[in-house]
Write an enzyme that holds these catalytic residues in place. Structure first.
Site, PDB file in Angstrom:
ATOM      1  N   THR A  43      31.574  46.248  -3.160  1.00 14.47           N
ATOM      2  CA  THR A  43      30.886  45.087  -3.829  1.00 14.47           C
ATOM      3  C   THR A  43      29.756  45.725  -4.511  1.00 14.47           C
ATOM      4  O   THR A  43      29.557  46.846  -4.717  1.00 14.47           O
ATOM      5  CB  THR A  43      30.745  44.172  -2.728  1.00 14.47           C
ATOM      6  OG1 THR A  43      29.911  42.919  -3.396  1.00 14.47           O
ATOM      7  CG2 THR A  43      29.238  44.774  -1.810  1.00 14.47           C
TER       8      THR A  43
ATOM      9  N   ALA B 285      33.130  46.181  -7.901  1.00 15.67           N
ATOM     10  CA  ALA B 285      31.757  46.060  -7.917  1.00 15.67           C
ATOM     11  C   ALA B 285      31.261  45.282  -8.746  1.00 15.67           C
ATOM     12  O   ALA B 285      31.985  43.952  -8.772  1.00 15.67           O
ATOM     13  CB  ALA B 285      31.177  47.626  -8.347  1.00 15.67           C
TER      14      ALA B 285
ATOM     15  N   VAL C 162      35.321  40.111  -6.885  1.00 14.66           N
ATOM     16  CA  VAL C 162      34.674  40.455  -7.835  1.00 14.66           C
ATOM     17  C   VAL C 162      33.184  40.403  -7.428  1.00 14.66           C
ATOM     18  O   VAL C 162      32.707  39.576  -6.968  1.00 14.66           O
ATOM     19  CB  VAL C 162      34.971  39.974  -9.202  1.00 14.66           C
ATOM     20  CG1 VAL C 162      33.867  40.598 -10.325  1.00 14.66           C
ATOM     21  CG2 VAL C 162      36.378  39.970  -9.655  1.00 14.66           C
ATOM     22  N   CYS C 163      32.543  41.704  -7.400  1.00 14.56           N
ATOM     23  CA  CYS C 163      31.078  41.582  -7.113  1.00 14.56           C
ATOM     24  C   CYS C 163      30.771  40.916  -5.707  1.00 14.56           C
ATOM     25  O   CYS C 163      31.723  41.627  -4.829  1.00 14.56           O
ATOM     26  CB  CYS C 163      30.348  40.690  -8.113  1.00 14.56           C
ATOM     27  SG  CYS C 163      28.293  40.991  -8.141  1.00 14.56           S
ATOM     28  N   THR C 164      29.922  40.085  -5.688  1.00 16.53           N
ATOM     29  CA  THR C 164      29.615  39.649  -3.803  1.00 16.53           C
ATOM     30  C   THR C 164      30.648  38.619  -3.581  1.00 16.53           C
ATOM     31  O   THR C 164      30.674  37.993  -2.505  1.00 16.53           O
ATOM     32  CB  THR C 164      28.346  38.897  -4.034  1.00 16.53           C
ATOM     33  OG1 THR C 164      28.117  37.917  -5.150  1.00 16.53           O
ATOM     34  CG2 THR C 164      27.221  40.000  -4.230  1.00 16.53           C
TER      35      THR C 164
END
Length: 322
Positions: A127, A160, A107-109
């Site tokens: 990302t 993202a 998730v995300c970074t």
């Protein structure tokens, strides 16, 4: 039904919503779409089993130390400021244990940690939009797509930023347990089960920069408010009182998009919203969105979203329930 263990990796500086969003989805599936303990079993782990402090200041207490954590079906790596300078031991653990998981999720970074462990080479991923360039630059063996809210490539799933982790988790529940189960969870969490993975992280107005000069900003607003009008470069240039060549060059310089791409994106978003939120006919939507004909809209949808308008509506039309 055999339960699936979901192991969430915790570390100092983790983004709390990257953890709690997917965890609430998987827990919701266990509670509202099956018998407790029969769908997912959620576990969290940090390096030494010690509590971690999130980027927002919350303290999370893990269930295990990483080296004592159960073998997961789904290994989930959240993002946050802690991914900028990760502890090498976390990367080493991911490098050793990541390949053993049935499903790798970031998730995300969190994708940065999977990339550092060599687990994303040769794959298409995404990302948080602010870190896509860095991920692509630091890891040229990875195909980074900055646009979708989540990407599936084999057993690897990446999303993202922040709330996109909820969308991805709902998609995984739908894959595991069926659409009815995912819909039950979405309703309980008061979110819509409708965002496709290839939906853009940003609308055209957000993904494009706002022009500095007032005439160009007025043109951006005009495009958004009038997607069905004549939006050729010549017409837009006349509205900005510039020559077509000067207008096209200035618009791209100040917004980061060509006028044509901006218009295409606005029209697609307009048509998508009408398909999701209204019962208007395809022909009418094509006309008011600026496509002219249903066939032109169909080609745009297939090219960008991978599905024709009728199929898009079938999958993502909003059914409002109380």
């Amino acid at each position: 039904m055999a339960y699936r263990t979901v192991l969430v990796v915790l570390f100092d500086g983790v983004q709390s919503l990257d953890v709690t969003g997917p965890v609430e989805v998987f827990t919701g599936a266990d509670t509202h779409a099956g018998e407790p303990g029969e769908t997912y079993r959620i576990r969290t782990a940090s390096l030494d089993g010690a509590p971690v402090r999130t980027s927002s200041g919350l303290t999370l207490v893990p269930d295990h130390a990483l080296d004592q954590a159960p073998a997961p079906h789904t290994l989930l790596v959240p993002g946050g400021r802690g991914t900028r300078g990760p502890d090498p031991r976390v990367i080493d653990w991911l490098r050793e244990h990541g390949p053993r998981a049935d499903r790798l999720v970031s998730v995300c970074t969190g994708a940065i940690l999977l990339a550092e462990a060599g687990l994303l080479d040769g794959r298409r991923v995404t990302t948080h939009w602010a870190y896509c360039d860095r991920l692509a630059r630091d890891h040229p063996a990875i195909e980074v797509d900055p646009d979708p809210i989540y990407v599936r490539d084999g057993h690897v799933a990446t999303s993202a930023g922040v709330t996109a982790g909820i969308d991805l988790a709902l998609a995984l529940v739908e894959e595991d347990l069926g659409r009815d189960a995912a819909l039950s969870v979405a309703r309980y969490l008061v979110v819509f089960l409708r965002r496709p993975g290839n939906q853009a992280q940003f609308s055209a107005q957000l993904s494009a920069q706002t022009a500095r000069r007032e005439p160009l900003r007025e043109v951006q607003h005009w495009i958004t408010e009038h997607p069905g009008d004549d939006l050729c470069v010549e017409s837009l240039a006349a509205r900005a009182r510039l020559s077509p060549r000067h207008f096209a060059r200035a618009f791209q310089s100040e917004t980061g998009m060509t006028p044509g791409r901006y218009v295409d994106t606005v029209r697609l978003e307009h048509a998508r919203r009408l398909l999701e939120d209204t019962t208007d006919g395809i022909e009418q939507i094509a006309r008011v969105s600026g496509y002219g004909t249903p066939e032109a809209m169909r080609r745009a949808f297939i090219r960008t979203l991978g599905a024709p308008p009728a199929e898009y509506r079938r999958r993502f039309h909003t059914t409002r329930t109380s």
